[in-house]
Enzyme design. Structure first.
Site, short mmCIF file in Angstrom:
data_model
loop_
_atom_site.label_atom_id
_atom_site.label_comp_id
_atom_site.label_asym_id
_atom_site.label_seq_id
_atom_site.Cartn_x
_atom_site.Cartn_y
_atom_site.Cartn_z
N TYR A 104 -6.77 2.17 6.10
CA TYR A 104 -5.86 1.08 5.71
C TYR A 104 -5.92 -0.13 6.64
O TYR A 104 -5.10 -1.03 6.52
CB TYR A 104 -4.43 1.58 5.60
CG TYR A 104 -3.91 2.31 6.83
CD1 TYR A 104 -3.74 1.63 8.04
CD2 TYR A 104 -3.61 3.67 6.78
CE1 TYR A 104 -3.28 2.30 9.16
CE2 TYR A 104 -3.14 4.33 7.90
CZ TYR A 104 -2.99 3.65 9.09
OH TYR A 104 -2.54 4.30 10.21
N CYS B 114 14.22 48.62 4.95
CA CYS B 114 14.08 49.95 5.54
C CYS B 114 15.39 50.72 5.66
O CYS B 114 15.39 51.88 6.05
CB CYS B 114 13.42 49.86 6.92
SG CYS B 114 14.50 49.20 8.18
N CYS C 104 10.91 49.49 10.21
CA CYS C 104 10.99 48.47 9.17
C CYS C 104 9.61 47.96 8.76
O CYS C 104 8.88 47.42 9.60
CB CYS C 104 11.86 47.32 9.66
SG CYS C 104 12.13 46.08 8.39
N CYS D 261 17.51 43.16 11.58
CA CYS D 261 17.34 44.58 11.32
C CYS D 261 16.83 45.19 12.61
O CYS D 261 15.92 44.66 13.24
CB CYS D 261 16.32 44.77 10.21
SG CYS D 261 15.59 46.42 10.24
N LYS E 196 10.68 3.13 2.88
CA LYS E 196 10.76 4.55 2.56
C LYS E 196 11.44 4.77 1.22
O LYS E 196 12.34 4.02 0.85
CB LYS E 196 11.56 5.28 3.64
CG LYS E 196 10.94 5.21 5.02
CD LYS E 196 9.73 6.11 5.11
CE LYS E 196 9.07 6.10 6.46
NZ LYS E 196 9.77 6.85 7.48
N LYS F 240 2.27 4.58 1.34
CA LYS F 240 2.32 5.08 2.71
C LYS F 240 2.11 6.60 2.67
O LYS F 240 2.99 7.35 2.28
CB LYS F 240 3.66 4.75 3.36
CG LYS F 240 3.72 5.19 4.80
CD LYS F 240 4.96 4.65 5.49
CE LYS F 240 4.99 5.03 6.95
NZ LYS F 240 5.01 6.46 7.19
N CYS G 299 19.34 47.04 6.16
CA CYS G 299 18.15 46.24 5.86
C CYS G 299 17.58 46.56 4.48
O CYS G 299 17.36 47.73 4.17
CB CYS G 299 17.10 46.51 6.94
SG CYS G 299 15.51 45.78 6.58
N GLU H 130 0.84 -1.20 0.00
CA GLU H 130 0.00 0.00 0.00
C GLU H 130 0.87 1.25 0.00
O GLU H 130 1.92 1.26 0.63
CB GLU H 130 -0.84 0.04 1.29
CG GLU H 130 -1.66 -1.20 1.52
CD GLU H 130 -2.29 -1.23 2.92
OE1 GLU H 130 -2.12 -0.25 3.68
OE2 GLU H 130 -2.93 -2.24 3.23
N ASP I 12 1.65 10.39 3.85
CA ASP I 12 2.37 11.16 4.85
C ASP I 12 1.42 12.14 5.51
O ASP I 12 1.32 13.29 5.13
CB ASP I 12 3.52 11.90 4.16
CG ASP I 12 4.60 12.26 5.14
OD1 ASP I 12 4.53 11.78 6.29
OD2 ASP I 12 5.50 13.02 4.77
#
Ligand code: IVH
Length: 671
Positions: free
Chosen positions: A230, A415, A435, A430, A318, A117, A412, A115, A119
């Site tokens: 399942y 800003c 900002c 920053c 896996k 699998k 930054c 089957e 996630d």
């Protein structure tokens, strides 16, 4: 209304609600407003209440979320929910087959089911006489959380099992399955979250698990959750010969079973199918991280049993994380809500496990240096379930010498304020109050209870004010006018008046509250208090050097450099000047009413009974006195608790006053 008319109307309403659910959840393209939707739902609930003889088991009313819970109840599973051992290679899969054969002894013929699998997150659904009664998360395998309300919102979980001639309904049964979110709805969900200023989910698994564990099932209703079943746990009055029969029967009962499940005659067929699924996984509308191979014969499963919480008869195989090669064309900087600068690799777009990616987070400077990533490098990237891929490594053989090292910008990109890397941190930040990337966060914090405590100025309103550009920095709050506010959606005259009054009232905050409200890194409530007490006015604090700061107990180098950096920033000084112009005047609380203790110095030794050491220190400080660690000439009192140390001797020798906790409480007016 007669019954026939009611049936007709109920049918219409159900069809309409189902249609709008689909527009909202699956297509992410609603046609009606939430209010209209609620109206339809309300009418349906009322109609069904008036005609209780009309069957509601398939009605969308059965799936609406209920009121929020304070916390989940726990549920004991009737049979434990085991986990699976992992295989990562063909060899591991063959070993699994060998182990089974060895365990069974004789040369027994066994067959398998393979089957996909999924996630997502595992759930246990209990049905009694065909009705869904309780649903739970896996938890520790024995006890899970009762998420029944949330599971009821998932369309693909039948509220009533379908009865068939061949598969009568058991009195009680546990159905096991995986709740998940398909790739596309997941991406839409994340887009919506980003638009609404929320943190996107890292991967569909987190999104599914998080949605299922919402205390407010009305939120779960809005998440595109699905299920594949399942297996089963406990079942009364029914036995199965093969796992395959279980899957077919689940289908007959109305449960969703993955269409790619397959019977295999031996382990070679399993391995071939594992490769086949790996090949087609990109075409699947959901993420899978492998296949599960299960012995098909239930009687053999029972003989094999389990070892350390995993069955011997099943294994999770896996897939390798999918890796691709691409080129880093640029490294840009993203400024987050809290001011952290994250370097992001902009890559030549490449398809990894079915998703086209062109960006990868490089986390921080340490990571870039560790992997020696440069602009122009050919790199291996990988997606392991997560939508945001990561750079695994640089392909050094592809270097031409033209690659450019990345340097973190000194200012930054949002800003222009300075970027600093504080001691002991891997992040660059920053420090600008102005900002735009951080402004909502800054202002919400500024107005919060621990800060300026401006009632009514919560995150939603802050978002509105920033989005309509009524405020660009925290000082703008004090320049808001009623007519500006009244232009905002959902803002009535009365709330505007109340808000302006609350803003006005916040103009003379205690200095410590103001300092905390500024959101200077490392200046929490305690540190703000220390600063306010030591410097008394904002102006004095603003001119303090690192040395001045370091001279104060409690202030270390990280804090000192953060404070001088903050006040040294031109754009921040401008905002502070703006506060002054607006009439915001922080005042240092006039301290000790109890002048007897002002300037006195205390040392604590031994364990106190009623107070913790910290509480005692707080009391001392709140009265204008100080608490130090060691006894010196300037110590005024030594407070001795249970089993005091050598400090007592020293105090005695120097003739310093020694008091116990009771006397201390009396002296400080706590008793
Ligand atoms: S069988 C004893 N089948 O994988 C058998 N699990 O560690 C237990 N999963 O918690 C699980 N797809 O959440 C099984 N087709 C599938 C599955 C599956 C996903 C998850 C399940 C379980 C974890 C195994």
């Amino acid at each position: 209304m007669d019954k026939a008319a009611a049936i007709k109307r109920i049918k219409e309403l159900r069809a309409s609600i189902n249609y709008h659910n689909k527009r909202y959840y699956q297509l992410d393209d609603p046609e009606i407003s939430d209010v209209e939707y609620d109206r339809l739902m309300k009418e349906l609930v009322e109609m069904e209440g008036r005609f209780p003889e009309i069957d509601v088991s398939e009605s969308p009313t059965q799936r609406v979320g209920a009121a929020p819970l304070a916390k989940f109840a726990t549920v004991s599973h009737l049979t434990p929910m085991l986990s699976l051992a992992n295989a990562f290679s063909e060899q591991d899969i063959s070993d699994f087959d060998e182990r089974i054969k060895r365990f069974l002894g004789a040369d027994e013929k066994i067959t398998f089911v393979v089957e996909p699998k999924l996630d997502g997150t595992a759930v246990n659904l209990i049905y009694e006489n065909g009705a869904f009664t309780v649903g739970a998360t896996r938890g520790d395998g024995t006890v899970g959380e009762d998420v029944t309300q949330n599971l009821r919102t998932i369309d693909s979980i039948p509220l009533a099992m379908k009865k068939t001639k061949d598969s009568p309904l058991p009195e009680r049964i546990e159905i096991r399955g995986e709740v998940y979110i398909e790739t596309e709805p997941f991406q839409k969900l994340n887009k919506r979250r980003l638009k609404e200023g929320e943190q996107p989910f890292a991967n569909p698994r987190n999104a599914a698990a998080g949605s299922l564990r919402q205390l407010d099932s009305r939120i779960t209703t809005r998440r595109p959750l699905e299920i594949f079943c399942y297996g089963i746990g406990m079942v009364s009055g029914k036995t199965f010969k093969r796992h395959w029969d279980v899957l077919q029967t689940l289908r007959h009962w109305g449960f969703r079973v993955n269409p790619h499940v397959k019977q295999a005659r031996d382990i070679h067929e399993c391995i071939a199918y594992y490769h086949h699924i790996d090949k087609i996984r990109e075409e699947l509308p959901y993420e899978i991280d492998g296949v599960v191979i299960k012995v098909d014969e239930i009687e053999i499963q029972e003989r094999l049993g389990a070892v350390s919480r995993s069955p011997r008869w099943a294994i999770a195989c896996k897939f390798a994380a999918t890796q691709e090669k691409t080129v880093i064309e640029d490294i840009r900087v993203h400024v987050g809500r809290t001011g952290v600068l994250t370097p992001v690799a902009v890559m030549k777009p490449v398809k990894v496990a079915g998703v086209t990616v062109s960006r990868a987070t490089l986390h921080n400077m340490d990571e870039i240096e560790k992997k020696d990533i440069r602009i122009g490098d050919t790199v291996i990237i990988q997606r392991a379930g997560d939508v945001i891929p990561e750079v695994v490594k640089v392909v050094e053989s592809k270097r031409s010498g033209k690659e450019k090292k990345f340097v973190m910008p000194a200012t930054c990109p949002e800003c222009g304020s300075h970027v600093v890397r504080l001691e002991g941190e891997s992040a660059h930040r920053c420090i600008g109050l102005v900002c735009p990337a951080q402004i909502k966060e800054h202002i919400t914090h500024f107005a919060s209870r621990g800060g300026m405590d401006i009632e009514g100025l919560g995150d939603k309103l802050v978002a509105q004010l920033v989005d309509t550009e009524l405020i660009r920095d925290p000082a703008d709050i004090y320049f808001l006018k009623k007519e500006n506010l009244l232009n905002l959606e959902r803002m009535a005259e009365r709330s505007a008046t109340n808000l302006l009054a609350a803003i006005e009232q916040s103009k003379t905050p205690p200095l410590e509250k103001f300092l905390y409200a500024l959101g200077i890194r490392h200046v929490g409530e305690h540190m703000a208090r220390v600063l306010a007490r030591s410097f008394k006015t904002l102006e004095v604090l603003m001119t303090a050097t690192e040395d001045d700061l370091l001279a104060i107990r409690d202030i270390g180098p990280e804090v000192a450099s953060s404070i001088t950096g903050f006040f040294g920033e031109q754009s921040n000084r401008k905002v502070i000047e703006k506060f002054r112009k607006a009439g915001v005047k922080p005042v240092e609380k006039s301290h000790p009413k109890d002048a007897r203790l002002a300037g006195k110095s205390f040392v604590f030794t031994g364990t106190l009974g009623r107070l913790t050491r910290n509480e005692a220190k707080e009391i001392v400080e709140s009265l204008g006195a100080s608490a130090t660690e060691s006894v010196t000439k300037t110590t005024d009192y030594v407070v001795a608790g249970e089993s005091p140390g050598s400090k007592i001797e020293k105090a005695r020798a120097s003739g310093i006053k020694i008091i116990d906790e009771k006397e201390f409480l009396k002296l400080t007016g706590r008793k």
